[in-house]
Design a protein around this motif. Structure first.
Motif, PDB file in Angstrom:
ATOM      1  N   TYR A  22       0.871  -1.177   0.000  1.00  0.00           N
ATOM      2  CA  TYR A  22       0.000   0.000   0.000  1.00  0.00           C
ATOM      3  C   TYR A  22       0.901   1.218   0.000  1.00  0.00           C
ATOM      4  CZ  TYR A  22      -4.224   2.717   0.678  1.00  0.00           C
ATOM      5  OH  TYR A  22      -5.264   3.579   0.490  1.00  0.00           O
ATOM      6  N   ASP A  23       0.770   2.038  -1.044  1.00  0.00           N
ATOM      7  CA  ASP A  23       1.728   3.127  -1.257  1.00  0.00           C
ATOM      8  C   ASP A  23       1.088   4.499  -1.079  1.00  0.00           C
ATOM      9  OD1 ASP A  23       3.374   1.066  -1.921  1.00  0.00           O
ATOM     10  OD2 ASP A  23       3.766   1.716  -3.970  1.00  0.00           O
ATOM     11  N   LEU A  24       1.852   5.402  -0.506  1.00  0.00           N
ATOM     12  CA  LEU A  24       1.525   6.817  -0.482  1.00  0.00           C
ATOM     13  C   LEU A  24       2.432   7.498  -1.498  1.00  0.00           C
ATOM     14  CD1 LEU A  24       1.265   7.514   3.362  1.00  0.00           C
ATOM     15  CD2 LEU A  24      -0.599   7.109   1.753  1.00  0.00           C
ATOM     16  N   LEU A  79      -1.018  14.172  -3.536  1.00  0.00           N
ATOM     17  CA  LEU A  79      -0.909  12.937  -2.757  1.00  0.00           C
ATOM     18  C   LEU A  79      -1.923  11.937  -3.278  1.00  0.00           C
ATOM     19  CD1 LEU A  79      -0.092  11.115  -0.327  1.00  0.00           C
ATOM     20  CD2 LEU A  79      -1.790  12.367   1.028  1.00  0.00           C
ATOM     21  N   LEU A  80      -1.472  10.693  -3.436  1.00  0.00           N
ATOM     22  CA  LEU A  80      -2.358   9.633  -3.899  1.00  0.00           C
ATOM     23  C   LEU A  80      -2.057   8.370  -3.110  1.00  0.00           C
ATOM     24  CD1 LEU A  80      -4.500   8.852  -6.080  1.00  0.00           C
ATOM     25  CD2 LEU A  80      -2.583   8.129  -7.512  1.00  0.00           C
ATOM     26  N   GLU A  81      -3.090   7.641  -2.692  1.00  0.00           N
ATOM     27  CA  GLU A  81      -2.934   6.357  -2.014  1.00  0.00           C
ATOM     28  C   GLU A  81      -3.397   5.257  -2.964  1.00  0.00           C
ATOM     29  OE1 GLU A  81      -4.567   6.184   1.971  1.00  0.00           O
ATOM     30  OE2 GLU A  81      -4.665   8.378   2.027  1.00  0.00           O
ATOM     31  N   VAL A  82      -2.585   4.205  -3.103  1.00  0.00           N
ATOM     32  CA  VAL A  82      -2.925   3.161  -4.070  1.00  0.00           C
ATOM     33  C   VAL A  82      -2.242   1.849  -3.688  1.00  0.00           C
ATOM     34  CG1 VAL A  82      -1.010   3.851  -5.576  1.00  0.00           C
ATOM     35  CG2 VAL A  82      -2.933   2.573  -6.545  1.00  0.00           C
ATOM     36  N   ALA A  83      -2.918   0.742  -3.954  1.00  0.00           N
ATOM     37  CA  ALA A  83      -2.305  -0.580  -3.806  1.00  0.00           C
ATOM     38  C   ALA A  83      -1.331  -0.788  -4.948  1.00  0.00           C
ATOM     39  CB  ALA A  83      -3.377  -1.666  -3.822  1.00  0.00           C
ATOM     40  N   HIS A  84      -0.106  -1.169  -4.601  1.00  0.00           N
ATOM     41  CA  HIS A  84       0.976  -1.276  -5.577  1.00  0.00           C
ATOM     42  C   HIS A  84       1.741  -2.563  -5.344  1.00  0.00           C
ATOM     43  CE1 HIS A  84       2.180   2.774  -7.657  1.00  0.00           C
ATOM     44  NE2 HIS A  84       1.361   2.042  -8.370  1.00  0.00           N
TER      45      HIS A  84
END
Length: 307
Positions: free
Chosen positions: A20-22, A41-46
């Motif tokens: 899980y990336d910021l 800023l974006l939060e995304v599963a990576h």
């Protein structure tokens, strides 16, 4: 050139990292201690395997992910995010008592990035829970170097089943990379990983040296230089389309997701490389890591010169 989807979606299994990336977007990357202020800023599963699976799904494959996350809220969020992206996450294991992998990623105006990942040792290395019979039913598999024990078992299963076993050969312990390349049918290296294994920074020379040592198909991705690969003792190069890069994060993962999809579909190798090059290049035009992965129509349009 036949770039249309096959009669049925190919089944690809991606094995390895899910994080899980910021993502913080900055004017420039820091060159020393201090404080920097992002403007986005974006939060995304990576994660390497997770992003490749999402890219493959976007390109029309039936993509499944085999990975380990924690039994925490972040792990549940990773699974939900990737499921929404079209990835089958039934084989993502939530390890009791473990923290899910996370990363902080700084991305500058030129698209260059600085990644700080954390993997909890409590995730363990156990592979007994893997459904190897289901893996053998796939058309191709892709593994990364972040979970070597799982990657080794999956590559061995792929070889026994007679299906392509692709290694995303990024930087890792030398003994791990050597072991996994020896098990893979195809190994696609990042530039730093190829340089470390071959002893040369020249991508073409690195391909030649690694191909001399291993029987697998060997390729190296080199950003705007494209992909270098061994073709029966001749090193070939194919450049990607020119793009204005705003974010290179996950470009390699998108390349691998497109590569394993095209390989599973039975495209000739030059088309496999062109397809993967184009998908990775188009991703770089969009901020958001793997969220910028293009769909198949966009890739085909760029490959065929349509706008």
């Amino acid at each position: 050139m036949n770039l249309a989807s096959t009669d049925r979606p190919v089944r690809v299994v991606c094995v390895g990292a899910a994080t899980y990336d910021l993502l913080f977007r900055l004017e420039t990357l820091p060159d020393g201690p201090g404080k920097v202020l992002p403007f986005a800023l974006l939060e995304v599963a990576h994660g390497m395997a997770a992003s490749a699976a999402a890219a493959a799904a976007r390109l029309g494959a039936q993509a499944s992910l085999v990975a380990r996350v924690g039994d925490d809220d972040i792990g549940t969020r990773i699974i939900g995010d990737l499921t929404a992206a079209g990835v089958d996450c039934r084989w993502v294991r939530q390890v009791q008592g473990a923290r899910s992998p996370t990363s902080a990623v700084l991305i500058d105006r030129r698209g260059e990035r600085l990644v700080v990942p954390y993997y909890d040792p409590a995730l363990g290395t156990d592979t007994d829970w893997l459904s190897l019979d289901k893996i053998a039913e796939a058309d191709a598999v892709l593994v990364d170097v972040r979970w070597p024990q799982g990657a080794a078992r999956i590559l061995d299963t792929a070889r026994e089943a007679g299906i392509p076993g692709v290694l995303d050969a990024d930087v890792g312990p030398d003994e791990v990379v050597v072991d996994l390349v020896s098990r893979a049918s195809h190994a696609v290296f990042s530039e730093p990983a190829a340089a470390r294994l071959s002893g040369t920074r020249d991508p073409a020379a690195a391909v030649a040296e690694i191909a001399r040592r291993f029987p697998a198909f060997i390729a190296v991705t080199a950003g705007p230089q494209g992909c270098f690969w061994d073709d029966g003792g001749t090193v070939r190069q194919q450049r990607p389309p020119a793009v204005e890069a705003v974010d290179t994060l996950a470009a390699g993962d998108v390349f691998h997701g497109a590569f394993v999809t095209a390989l599973a579909e039975g495209m000739p190798m030059r088309e496999v490389i062109d397809f993967a090059n184009t998908a990775a290049a188009l991703k770089c035009e969009v901020f958001g890591g793997r969220l910028g992965a293009p769909d198949r129509a966009r890739v085909v349009a760029r490959m065929t010169g349509e706008r």
